[in-house]
Design a protein around this motif. Sequence first.
Motif, PDB file in Angstrom:
ATOM      1  N   GLY A 114       0.775  -1.240   0.000  1.00  0.00           N
ATOM      2  CA  GLY A 114       0.000   0.000   0.000  1.00  0.00           C
ATOM      3  C   GLY A 114       0.799   1.279   0.000  1.00  0.00           C
ATOM      4  N   CYS A 115       2.033   1.240   0.512  1.00  0.00           N
ATOM      5  CA  CYS A 115       2.846   2.453   0.600  1.00  0.00           C
ATOM      6  C   CYS A 115       4.295   2.104   0.305  1.00  0.00           C
ATOM      7  CB  CYS A 115       2.724   3.082   1.985  1.00  0.00           C
ATOM      8  SG  CYS A 115       3.771   4.540   2.226  1.00  0.00           S
ATOM      9  N   ILE A 116       4.869   2.774  -0.685  1.00  0.00           N
ATOM     10  CA  ILE A 116       6.265   2.540  -1.068  1.00  0.00           C
ATOM     11  C   ILE A 116       6.996   3.875  -1.126  1.00  0.00           C
ATOM     12  CG2 ILE A 116       7.833   1.733  -2.876  1.00  0.00           C
ATOM     13  CD1 ILE A 116       5.758  -0.297  -3.706  1.00  0.00           C
ATOM     14  N   GLY A 117       8.133   3.941  -0.456  1.00  0.00           N
ATOM     15  CA  GLY A 117       9.024   5.084  -0.575  1.00  0.00           C
ATOM     16  C   GLY A 117      10.184   4.733  -1.483  1.00  0.00           C
ATOM     17  N   ILE A 118      10.601   5.688  -2.321  1.00  0.00           N
ATOM     18  CA  ILE A 118      11.689   5.445  -3.273  1.00  0.00           C
ATOM     19  C   ILE A 118      12.760   6.520  -3.085  1.00  0.00           C
ATOM     20  CG2 ILE A 118      12.321   5.060  -5.679  1.00  0.00           C
ATOM     21  CD1 ILE A 118       9.334   4.685  -6.285  1.00  0.00           C
ATOM     22  N   VAL A 119      13.988   6.093  -2.822  1.00  0.00           N
ATOM     23  CA  VAL A 119      15.115   7.008  -2.644  1.00  0.00           C
ATOM     24  C   VAL A 119      16.050   6.867  -3.836  1.00  0.00           C
ATOM     25  CG1 VAL A 119      17.047   7.682  -1.168  1.00  0.00           C
ATOM     26  CG2 VAL A 119      14.947   6.776  -0.136  1.00  0.00           C
ATOM     27  N   ASP A 120      16.163   7.921  -4.646  1.00  0.00           N
ATOM     28  CA  ASP A 120      17.040   7.891  -5.815  1.00  0.00           C
ATOM     29  C   ASP A 120      17.128   9.312  -6.370  1.00  0.00           C
ATOM     30  OD1 ASP A 120      18.068   7.473  -8.594  1.00  0.00           O
ATOM     31  OD2 ASP A 120      17.846   5.373  -8.062  1.00  0.00           O
ATOM     32  N   ASP A 121      18.319   9.735  -6.764  1.00  0.00           N
ATOM     33  CA  ASP A 121      18.475  11.092  -7.305  1.00  0.00           C
ATOM     34  C   ASP A 121      18.973  11.084  -8.750  1.00  0.00           C
ATOM     35  OD1 ASP A 121      21.101  10.288  -6.975  1.00  0.00           O
ATOM     36  OD2 ASP A 121      21.781  12.175  -6.091  1.00  0.00           O
ATOM     37  N   ASP A 122      18.863   9.927  -9.411  1.00  0.00           N
ATOM     38  CA  ASP A 122      19.438   9.769 -10.741  1.00  0.00           C
ATOM     39  C   ASP A 122      18.403  10.027 -11.839  1.00  0.00           C
ATOM     40  OD1 ASP A 122      21.407   9.274 -12.556  1.00  0.00           O
ATOM     41  OD2 ASP A 122      21.479   7.100 -12.257  1.00  0.00           O
ATOM     42  N   VAL A 123      18.908  10.244 -13.048  1.00  0.00           N
ATOM     43  CA  VAL A 123      18.058  10.345 -14.234  1.00  0.00           C
ATOM     44  C   VAL A 123      18.322   9.144 -15.133  1.00  0.00           C
ATOM     45  CG1 VAL A 123      18.000  12.868 -14.161  1.00  0.00           C
ATOM     46  CG2 VAL A 123      19.760  11.705 -15.523  1.00  0.00           C
ATOM     47  N   VAL A 124      17.404   8.861 -16.013  1.00  0.00           N
ATOM     48  CA  VAL A 124      17.535   7.728 -16.925  1.00  0.00           C
ATOM     49  C   VAL A 124      18.605   8.029 -17.969  1.00  0.00           C
ATOM     50  CG1 VAL A 124      16.352   6.254 -18.595  1.00  0.00           C
ATOM     51  CG2 VAL A 124      15.100   7.142 -16.605  1.00  0.00           C
ATOM     52  N   SER A 125      19.513   7.079 -18.160  1.00  0.00           N
ATOM     53  CA  SER A 125      20.505   7.183 -19.232  1.00  0.00           C
ATOM     54  C   SER A 125      20.321   6.026 -20.202  1.00  0.00           C
ATOM     55  CB  SER A 125      21.924   7.170 -18.657  1.00  0.00           C
ATOM     56  OG  SER A 125      22.221   5.912 -18.083  1.00  0.00           O
ATOM     57  N   LEU A 126      20.858   6.176 -21.390  1.00  0.00           N
ATOM     58  CA  LEU A 126      20.688   5.154 -22.424  1.00  0.00           C
ATOM     59  C   LEU A 126      21.249   3.807 -21.983  1.00  0.00           C
ATOM     60  CD1 LEU A 126      19.539   4.848 -25.291  1.00  0.00           C
ATOM     61  CD2 LEU A 126      21.834   5.354 -26.168  1.00  0.00           C
ATOM     62  N   SER A 127      22.354   3.833 -21.255  1.00  0.00           N
ATOM     63  CA  SER A 127      22.982   2.584 -20.823  1.00  0.00           C
ATOM     64  C   SER A 127      22.165   1.854 -19.762  1.00  0.00           C
ATOM     65  CB  SER A 127      24.391   2.858 -20.288  1.00  0.00           C
ATOM     66  OG  SER A 127      24.332   3.694 -19.143  1.00  0.00           O
ATOM     67  N   ASN A 128      21.220   2.540 -19.125  1.00  0.00           N
ATOM     68  CA  ASN A 128      20.360   1.893 -18.123  1.00  0.00           C
ATOM     69  C   ASN A 128      19.382   0.908 -18.754  1.00  0.00           C
ATOM     70  OD1 ASN A 128      19.892   5.018 -16.295  1.00  0.00           O
ATOM     71  ND2 ASN A 128      21.516   3.500 -16.093  1.00  0.00           N
ATOM     72  N   LEU A 129      18.994   1.148 -19.984  1.00  0.00           N
ATOM     73  CA  LEU A 129      17.846   0.456 -20.569  1.00  0.00           C
ATOM     74  C   LEU A 129      18.084  -1.025 -20.825  1.00  0.00           C
ATOM     75  CD1 LEU A 129      16.690   3.226 -23.080  1.00  0.00           C
ATOM     76  CD2 LEU A 129      15.991   2.858 -20.702  1.00  0.00           C
ATOM     77  N   GLN A 130      19.332  -1.456 -20.783  1.00  0.00           N
ATOM     78  CA  GLN A 130      19.667  -2.874 -20.972  1.00  0.00           C
ATOM     79  C   GLN A 130      19.145  -3.728 -19.817  1.00  0.00           C
ATOM     80  OE1 GLN A 130      22.479  -3.752 -18.801  1.00  0.00           O
ATOM     81  NE2 GLN A 130      23.363  -5.616 -19.675  1.00  0.00           N
ATOM     82  N   ARG A 131      18.853  -3.113 -18.658  1.00  0.00           N
ATOM     83  CA  ARG A 131      18.461  -3.894 -17.476  1.00  0.00           C
ATOM     84  C   ARG A 131      17.396  -3.208 -16.618  1.00  0.00           C
ATOM     85  NH1 ARG A 131      22.800  -1.104 -17.275  1.00  0.00           N
ATOM     86  NH2 ARG A 131      23.339   0.204 -15.494  1.00  0.00           N
ATOM     87  N   GLN A 132      17.213  -1.901 -16.743  1.00  0.00           N
ATOM     88  CA  GLN A 132      16.284  -1.168 -15.875  1.00  0.00           C
ATOM     89  C   GLN A 132      14.936  -1.049 -16.577  1.00  0.00           C
ATOM     90  OE1 GLN A 132      18.099   2.367 -14.172  1.00  0.00           O
ATOM     91  NE2 GLN A 132      20.072   1.334 -13.961  1.00  0.00           N
ATOM     92  N   VAL A 133      14.101  -2.063 -16.380  1.00  0.00           N
ATOM     93  CA  VAL A 133      12.910  -2.263 -17.198  1.00  0.00           C
ATOM     94  C   VAL A 133      11.759  -1.323 -16.847  1.00  0.00           C
ATOM     95  CG1 VAL A 133      13.460  -4.649 -17.751  1.00  0.00           C
ATOM     96  CG2 VAL A 133      12.176  -4.136 -15.653  1.00  0.00           C
ATOM     97  N   LEU A 134      11.944  -0.463 -15.873  1.00  0.00           N
ATOM     98  CA  LEU A 134      10.920   0.551 -15.580  1.00  0.00           C
ATOM     99  C   LEU A 134      10.882   1.642 -16.639  1.00  0.00           C
ATOM    100  CD1 LEU A 134      10.986   1.432 -11.748  1.00  0.00           C
ATOM    101  CD2 LEU A 134       8.980   0.856 -13.116  1.00  0.00           C
TER     102      LEU A 134
END
Length: 238
Positions: free
Chosen positions: A56-76
């Motif tokens: 019901g409640c999820i907190g997300i801690v992250d300060d990054d932006v999406v980069s092209l190299s992320n897309l090989q594994r970061q399926v969000l």
Amino acid sequence: MKQLTTEEHSRFSRHLSLAEIGESGQQKLKNAKVLVIGAGGLGSPLLIYLAAAGVGCIGIVDDDVVSLSNLQRQVLYTSSQVGQKKIEIAKQRLQDLYPEIEIHLFNTRLNADNAGELLAPYDVVVDCSDNFATRQLLGRETQQLNKPLAFASVMNYEGQVTVFNFNDGPSFSDLYPNVPKDGIYQSEDIGLVGVLPGIAGSLQANEVIKIIIGYGEVLSGRLLVFSLLENRFNLFSI
């Protein structure tokens, strides 16, 4: 405790049919608060499955932006979202999946100054970070707060998954008492087959669900180590 709506009875019907979950277990998921550190390779599948499961409640801690190299594994994320904030994309994706979910966003990096305040409101903490310094800090802070910590790490073709601080079980420092002799590697320095964090993150999500509901055998006191090259899964005692 928040009750399930008529729509949620339909949405989670496959969970409700499981004796180990049922309506009481699904209500526990709805009322649970989970903090996820990192919305990258591990965080992507984990966040999707926690939302789909009805947390019901999820907190997300992250300060990054999406980069092209992320897309090989970061399926969000998708190609059209390169350059955008990960946490904002994640929030929209999870709310599309489960509209009743409550999402808390923290556009920051975990550090010694903010860790206690960030972790305090949550029932379970999940380590989806990519560096040893953050893992060590999380281990110390969750141990002090006595909060279960679902942990995973990945490299090349191999992954590790365990749970710390659960029912008086081992803590992070029991497994990693010191900084590795070869220093603290950064994620961009290593190779990583794309499906590996997907598997490890899904296993983390499974442990979180078991912790919240209270069924099955939680990976406390045991380290699951697996290799995708040999399709080998081994359990070691901590």
